[in-house]
Scaffold this motif. Sequence first.
Motif, PDB file in Angstrom:
ATOM      1  N   PRO A   1       0.834  -1.207   0.000  1.00 28.72           N
ATOM      2  CA  PRO A   1       0.000   0.000   0.000  1.00 28.72           C
ATOM      3  C   PRO A   1       0.868   1.256   0.000  1.00 28.72           C
ATOM      4  CG  PRO A   1      -0.795  -1.570   1.629  1.00 28.72           C
ATOM      5  CD  PRO A   1       0.541  -2.067   1.156  1.00 28.72           C
ATOM      6  N   PRO A   2       0.471   2.266  -0.750  1.00 30.65           N
ATOM      7  CA  PRO A   2       1.285   3.484  -0.775  1.00 30.65           C
ATOM      8  C   PRO A   2       1.193   4.252   0.536  1.00 30.65           C
ATOM      9  CG  PRO A   2      -0.768   3.840  -1.944  1.00 30.65           C
ATOM     10  CD  PRO A   2      -0.726   2.376  -1.593  1.00 30.65           C
ATOM     11  N   LYS A   3       2.251   4.969   0.837  1.00 30.74           N
ATOM     12  CA  LYS A   3       2.157   5.943   1.917  1.00 30.74           C
ATOM     13  C   LYS A   3       1.205   7.050   1.480  1.00 30.74           C
ATOM     14  CE  LYS A   3       6.688   5.175   4.001  1.00 30.74           C
ATOM     15  NZ  LYS A   3       7.970   5.792   4.413  1.00 30.74           N
ATOM     16  N   ILE A   4       0.562   7.684   2.452  1.00 25.18           N
ATOM     17  CA  ILE A   4      -0.361   8.776   2.166  1.00 25.18           C
ATOM     18  C   ILE A   4       0.084  10.000   2.944  1.00 25.18           C
ATOM     19  CG2 ILE A   4      -2.755   9.551   2.162  1.00 25.18           C
ATOM     20  CD1 ILE A   4      -3.610   6.615   2.322  1.00 25.18           C
ATOM     21  N   VAL A   5       0.255  11.111   2.229  1.00 26.49           N
ATOM     22  CA  VAL A   5       0.662  12.362   2.856  1.00 26.49           C
ATOM     23  C   VAL A   5      -0.394  13.422   2.566  1.00 26.49           C
ATOM     24  CG1 VAL A   5       3.129  11.813   2.796  1.00 26.49           C
ATOM     25  CG2 VAL A   5       2.096  12.995   0.859  1.00 26.49           C
ATOM     26  N   LEU A   6      -0.489  14.397   3.454  1.00 24.01           N
ATOM     27  CA  LEU A   6      -1.547  15.398   3.372  1.00 24.01           C
ATOM     28  C   LEU A   6      -1.007  16.790   3.076  1.00 24.01           C
ATOM     29  CD1 LEU A   6      -3.804  14.593   6.474  1.00 24.01           C
ATOM     30  CD2 LEU A   6      -3.922  13.627   4.165  1.00 24.01           C
ATOM     31  N   ALA A   7      -1.689  17.500   2.182  1.00 25.25           N
ATOM     32  CA  ALA A   7      -1.436  18.933   2.034  1.00 25.25           C
ATOM     33  C   ALA A   7      -1.890  19.614   3.319  1.00 25.25           C
ATOM     34  CB  ALA A   7      -2.202  19.487   0.843  1.00 25.25           C
ATOM     35  N   ALA A   8      -1.007  20.353   3.946  1.00 22.68           N
ATOM     36  CA  ALA A   8      -1.307  20.925   5.260  1.00 22.68           C
ATOM     37  C   ALA A   8      -0.641  22.286   5.386  1.00 22.68           C
ATOM     38  CB  ALA A   8      -0.815  19.993   6.374  1.00 22.68           C
ATOM     39  N   LEU A   9      -1.450  23.296   5.690  1.00 23.99           N
ATOM     40  CA  LEU A   9      -0.929  24.649   5.772  1.00 23.99           C
ATOM     41  C   LEU A   9      -1.002  25.263   7.166  1.00 23.99           C
ATOM     42  CD1 LEU A   9      -2.410  26.211   2.490  1.00 23.99           C
ATOM     43  CD2 LEU A   9      -0.128  25.238   2.849  1.00 23.99           C
ATOM     44  N   ARG A  10      -1.866  24.714   8.005  1.00 22.83           N
ATOM     45  CA  ARG A  10      -2.020  25.306   9.332  1.00 22.83           C
ATOM     46  C   ARG A  10      -2.101  24.215  10.391  1.00 22.83           C
ATOM     47  NH1 ARG A  10      -6.860  29.272   9.055  1.00 22.83           N
ATOM     48  NH2 ARG A  10      -7.570  27.886   7.380  1.00 22.83           N
ATOM     49  N   PRO A  11      -2.082  24.601  11.667  1.00 23.59           N
ATOM     50  CA  PRO A  11      -1.892  23.615  12.728  1.00 23.59           C
ATOM     51  C   PRO A  11      -2.843  22.432  12.715  1.00 23.59           C
ATOM     52  CG  PRO A  11      -1.528  25.805  13.611  1.00 23.59           C
ATOM     53  CD  PRO A  11      -2.010  25.994  12.200  1.00 23.59           C
ATOM     54  N   ARG A  12      -4.136  22.646  12.484  1.00 24.46           N
ATOM     55  CA  ARG A  12      -5.073  21.522  12.580  1.00 24.46           C
ATOM     56  C   ARG A  12      -4.748  20.435  11.558  1.00 24.46           C
ATOM     57  NH1 ARG A  12     -11.593  21.749  11.715  1.00 24.46           N
ATOM     58  NH2 ARG A  12     -12.168  19.990  13.061  1.00 24.46           N
TER      59      ARG A  12
ATOM     60  N   LEU B   1      -1.895  20.099   9.929  1.00 24.30           N
ATOM     61  CA  LEU B   1      -0.551  19.603  10.207  1.00 24.30           C
ATOM     62  C   LEU B   1      -0.585  18.537  11.300  1.00 24.30           C
ATOM     63  CD1 LEU B   1       1.374  22.998  10.032  1.00 24.30           C
ATOM     64  CD2 LEU B   1       1.765  21.034   8.520  1.00 24.30           C
ATOM     65  N   HIS B   2      -1.399  18.764  12.325  1.00 26.88           N
ATOM     66  CA  HIS B   2      -1.522  17.766  13.380  1.00 26.88           C
ATOM     67  C   HIS B   2      -2.116  16.469  12.831  1.00 26.88           C
ATOM     68  CE1 HIS B   2      -1.593  21.168  16.610  1.00 26.88           C
ATOM     69  NE2 HIS B   2      -0.364  20.781  16.325  1.00 26.88           N
ATOM     70  N   LEU B   3      -3.122  16.577  11.951  1.00 27.13           N
ATOM     71  CA  LEU B   3      -3.711  15.390  11.346  1.00 27.13           C
ATOM     72  C   LEU B   3      -2.669  14.630  10.532  1.00 27.13           C
ATOM     73  CD1 LEU B   3      -6.267  13.689  10.723  1.00 27.13           C
ATOM     74  CD2 LEU B   3      -6.630  15.192   8.735  1.00 27.13           C
ATOM     75  N   ALA B   4      -1.861  15.361   9.774  1.00 28.94           N
ATOM     76  CA  ALA B   4      -0.815  14.720   8.972  1.00 28.94           C
ATOM     77  C   ALA B   4       0.160  13.963   9.857  1.00 28.94           C
ATOM     78  CB  ALA B   4      -0.082  15.767   8.138  1.00 28.94           C
ATOM     79  N   ALA B   5       0.507  14.555  10.987  1.00 29.08           N
ATOM     80  CA  ALA B   5       1.468  13.915  11.885  1.00 29.08           C
ATOM     81  C   ALA B   5       0.865  12.723  12.614  1.00 29.08           C
ATOM     82  CB  ALA B   5       1.987  14.933  12.899  1.00 29.08           C
ATOM     83  N   GLU B   6      -0.410  12.808  12.950  1.00 28.82           N
ATOM     84  CA  GLU B   6      -1.027  11.775  13.776  1.00 28.82           C
ATOM     85  C   GLU B   6      -1.560  10.592  12.980  1.00 28.82           C
ATOM     86  OE1 GLU B   6      -3.972  13.970  15.904  1.00 28.82           O
ATOM     87  OE2 GLU B   6      -2.478  15.106  17.075  1.00 28.82           O
ATOM     88  N   GLU B   7      -2.056  10.853  11.738  1.00 28.65           N
ATOM     89  CA  GLU B   7      -2.738   9.771  11.020  1.00 28.65           C
ATOM     90  C   GLU B   7      -2.160   9.474   9.638  1.00 28.65           C
ATOM     91  OE1 GLU B   7      -6.978   9.569  11.125  1.00 28.65           O
ATOM     92  OE2 GLU B   7      -7.129  10.877  12.894  1.00 28.65           O
TER      93      GLU B   7
END
Length: 318
Positions: free
Chosen positions: A154-165, A167-173
Amino acid sequence: MTQNWGMTIPFYDRSLSRAQDLVAELPALGYTDVWSAEVNGADGFVPLALAAQWAPQVRLGSAIVPVSTRGPGLLAMSAATLADLAPGRFVLGIGASSPAIVERWNAGTFTKPYGRTRDTLRFLKKALAGEKVSESYETFEVKGFKLERAPKTPPKIVLAALRPRMLHLAAEEADGAITNWLSPDDVRKVRAKIGAGTELIARLFVCVDDDAERVRQTAKRMLAGYLTVPVYAAFHDWLGRGEALRPMHEAWAAGDRQAALKAIPDEVVDDLIVHGDAATCRARIKEYVANGLDTPVLAPLPGPMPIDQAVRELAPEA
């Protein structure tokens, strides 16, 4: 984390049909990654499918595919296809995108962008692992979806993230965060929100041109097009550029585009666009890395130096 050095495809000066030779050259130049985009040019998947064959050594990533312009199942199918073509080398970058792209261009609905991104991430993690998904999320419902051929890796999944909320989701999930239009100093603020163990990816717009005034005049058109989008305006408010950009926003809101361009301070251009001769540009990119950027993804802009030459001179091994 291994240091990466990425390149954006397709290139600004040529169609995808003319890009094979330059893409194939990237690994020998020291580029580890190629990343697509999806706005109103090439889609986010076809360039990567071709690059998987043209440059089989490199990692492939989408930066980014919007979560509201495709259904969840179709997005999973596209990601599974790339993961099958490039096992262990494909990274799926997804994000909320913007109202213009989702609603005005694709007849979609741009509502609850954080929730839609979060829900799509959670769905994709299950679907790409081969699970049958029947679930009611906050922003959509899926009934009985299962990939006919789930990827072995399965591929890794990364999120476009510009602000804290986000960014936190990207780091946590997720497996990482993607951002852009930031300075080397801004990287520190973004990095602080995701911690040391999360991959941070950023597209860096680079113009190999030592005529600073010429670069600024061209770059201000690009910056006005992005920084007036509400999500980017909020991002730069958070980064501390709100007052510096206020005259631009006021002129733009009044419909005076030329005044908006003139109102962008030169120092903002110099913060957000990498420019100068090739050595100066490479040194600037390394500042981003030193401040916590794991994967710079270069996007060479048209200028006096041909794009293919810029690609070669911006390479880490140049």
